[in-house]
Design an enzyme around this catalytic site. Structure first.
Site, short mmCIF file in Angstrom:
data_model
loop_
_atom_site.label_atom_id
_atom_site.label_comp_id
_atom_site.label_asym_id
_atom_site.label_seq_id
_atom_site.Cartn_x
_atom_site.Cartn_y
_atom_site.Cartn_z
CE LYS A 181 -0.50 -3.60 2.10
NZ LYS A 181 -0.04 -4.90 1.61
NE ARG A 217 -2.02 -8.56 -8.29
CZ ARG A 217 -1.57 -9.67 -7.71
NH1 ARG A 217 -1.93 -10.85 -8.19
NH2 ARG A 217 -0.78 -9.61 -6.66
N1 BES Z 1 1.99 -2.92 -2.10
C1 BES Z 1 1.87 -4.32 -1.85
C2 BES Z 1 3.18 -5.07 -2.08
C3 BES Z 1 4.30 -4.75 -1.13
C4 BES Z 1 4.47 -5.48 0.02
C5 BES Z 1 5.19 -3.74 -1.43
C6 BES Z 1 5.50 -5.19 0.88
C7 BES Z 1 6.24 -3.46 -0.57
C8 BES Z 1 6.39 -4.19 0.59
C9 BES Z 1 0.82 -4.91 -2.77
O1 BES Z 1 -0.23 -4.07 -3.11
C10 BES Z 1 0.20 -6.07 -2.03
O2 BES Z 1 -0.39 -5.83 -1.01
N2 BES Z 1 0.38 -7.29 -2.55
C11 BES Z 1 -0.14 -8.45 -1.92
C12 BES Z 1 -0.82 -9.29 -2.97
C13 BES Z 1 -1.61 -10.45 -2.43
C14 BES Z 1 -2.80 -9.93 -1.64
C15 BES Z 1 -2.08 -11.31 -3.56
C16 BES Z 1 1.03 -9.20 -1.29
O3 BES Z 1 2.09 -9.26 -1.92
O4 BES Z 1 0.88 -9.66 -0.17
MN MN Z 2 -1.78 -4.07 -1.66
#
Ligand code: BES
Ligand code: MN
Ligand code: ZN
Length: 478
Positions: free
Chosen positions: A260, A334
């Site tokens: 990230k 997931r």
């Molecule tokens: N933990 C994150 C989702 C999230 C984002 C929670 C912001 C709270 C605030 C999750 O694991 C994630 O990173 N999801 C990605 C998925 C994508 C890579 C398909 C997302 O939502 O960007």
């Molecule tokens: Mn994530």
């Protein structure tokens, strides 16, 4: 826990009084009496533009004329309902200056009002000061329900029990990742189990592998701190139903090798909010002695980009035998939920509910205050009803069959990414593959798990979202 008392005469003990005011400045008898003793009050409320609209509040000194140091007036809008009472109590708890005992009339006139008062005060008084040199916790020790009954006191205690559960979840969520490794969180769960008499099973990293939890194991590969899976059980003799709850427990989400950006990582200690809600709900359900069997399952791991980390293109085999191609290691929630849901489905409960900070996409769709609700028809109807009466905001989202192809993989049964749009749906389509034929609801709480600013009974930071809905669901199943 705060102490709750019923009294007709709180004068000798209360430092402050909190009264609700209806829209158009409609006072209850207590408010009328106060305004008669404080002749300057009407002008002051004019200047403050206080009309009694929901969300407004005014804190004024009692002076010599009334027996309270502080008077708090909170707007209730056109009609008081349970959520307005919770919010008013929360606003009062957050705005009161130092005081030990508070009298209130907020519980009067609405059935269930006392529980709402107990919950609102408990939630509003929350602070997270563990790591501050100067700790300023709330000083409210006693809430006096004016003209209240013994039933009102019991109701307020019930509300405060639920509030304490939510605050436990908030503590776990607000704790920095360095203080809550999977093993440490599993120890906390063990302590909770001992405290309230829950059954518990903790799988360590070796058992996670031998039990076939390939999703959880895969996500944990890049982390030095080993993963855990916690299963809490509440099995009362008089159980009338069987509920399984599954919570995402990523104690820190760096994204893994699909790293990230720095600013997105700032809040990722909160990526275990689902697991925190499960721990807290299990404790609360046990304390309330609800006659329903509940199992709580939490896969716990960090998502880190270490030397042996999961790589884009790797394929994982989940507990139920299905395989997932990992194209983005940041879509890790997931993967661990797939194992958690498989374990839950094996136990054949009446209903599975999972709670997860799953996607940024749900924040795009619903903003920061509303959770996405996915799943089978009857299950989502039950969860929506429970959320409504608990005062948590959820919104039903679709799971269209023809979206299944969005997660088709060239090499495995499915992939962990989807198409550019509809990310929260694509994630849910994958979860659906792991619940078998058990009625199932999924709450994507990525928005409401954290608050960027405080309001009414919600502090800034971890909110403990989900606890109240799960507890209410268990109540409605019993
Ligand atoms: N933990 C994150 C989702 C999230 C984002 C929670 C912001 C709270 C605030 C999750 O694991 C994630 O990173 N999801 C990605 C998925 C994508 C890579 C398909 C997302 O939502 O960007
Ligand atoms: Mn994530
Ligand atoms: Zn995550």
């Amino acid at each position: 826990m705060m102490e709750f008392r019923a009294s007709t005469d709180a004068v000798a003990i209360a430092d402050a009084i909190v009264v609700g005011v209806g829209e158009g400045r409609v006072f209850d008898p207590k408010g009328t009496a106060l305004s008669e003793k404080l002749p300057w009050l009407a002008k002051h409320l004019d200047d403050a533009e206080f009309t009694g609209k929901a969300g407004q509040s005014v804190v004024v000194p009692g002076g010599e004329a009334v027996p309270y140091k502080t008077v708090v007036l909170v707007g209730m809008g056109p009609t008081a309902d349970l959520e307005r009472i919770r919010r008013a109590a929360g606003t009062a708890a957050r705005s009161l200056p130092k005081c030990a005992a508070v009298a209130t009339t907020l519980h009067l006139g609405v059935s269930g009002g006392a529980e709402a008062v107990g919950l609102g005060f408990t939630l509003g008084a929350y602070t997270f000061t563990k790591h501050k040199s100067e700790k300023k916790p709330s000083t409210i020790a006693t809430v006096i329900l004016l003209e209240g009954s013994a039933d009102d006191v019991a109701g307020a205690v019930r509300g405060a029990t639920i509030g304490d559960g939510v605050n436990l979840a908030r503590d776990l969520i607000n704790e920095p990742a360095m203080g809550k490794s999977p093993a440490t969180l599993a120890d906390r769960a063990t302590a909770i189990a001992t405290e309230v008499g829950l059954g518990i099973r903790v799988l360590d990293e070796k058992q996670i592998e031998s039990e076939g939890l390939g999703g959880l194991r895969g996500v944990s590969l890049g982390a030095d701190n080993p993963a855990r899976l916690v299963e809490l059980r509440y099995e009362p003799k008089n159980a009338r139903g069987f509920l399984a709850i599954v919570g995402k427990g990523i104690v820190f989400d760096s994204g893994g090798l699909s790293l990230k950006p720095a600013d997105s990582m700032e809040t990722m200690k909160t990526d275990m909010s689902g697991a925190a809600a499960v721990f807290a709900a299990m404790r609360t359900i046990a304390l309330l002695k609800l006659p329903v069997r509940v199992v709580g399952i939490t896969p716990l791991t960090e998502n880190m980009p270490g030397g042996s980390a999961l790589r884009p293109g790797d394929v994982l085999k989940i507990r139920n035998g299905k395989t997932i191609e990992v194209l983005n290691t940041d879509a890790e929630g997931r993967l661990v939920l797939a194992d958690g849901l498989s374990l839950a489905a094996e136990q054949k409960p009446d209903l599975i509910v999972d709670v997860a900070t799953l996607t940024g996409a749900i924040q795009i769709a619903l903003g920061e205050k509303i959770a996405g609700l996915f799943g089978t028809e009857a299950a989502t109807a039950k969860v929506a009803a429970a959320a409504e009466s608990a005062g948590e905001r959820v919104w039903r989202m679709p799971l269209p069959d023809d979206y299944r192809k969005n997660i088709d993989s060239d090499v495995a049964d499915m992939k962990n990414t989807g198409t550019k749009y509809g990310g929260a749906i694509n994630a849910s389509m994958l979860l659906k593959e792991f619940v078998g034929d058990v009625p199932w609801a999924h709450l994507d709480i990525a928005g409401p798990a954290r608050a960027t600013e405080a309001e009414h009974y919600i502090p800034k930071g971890g909110t403990g979202f989900g606890v109240r809905t799960i507890v209410e669901l268990a109540r409605q199943m019993s």
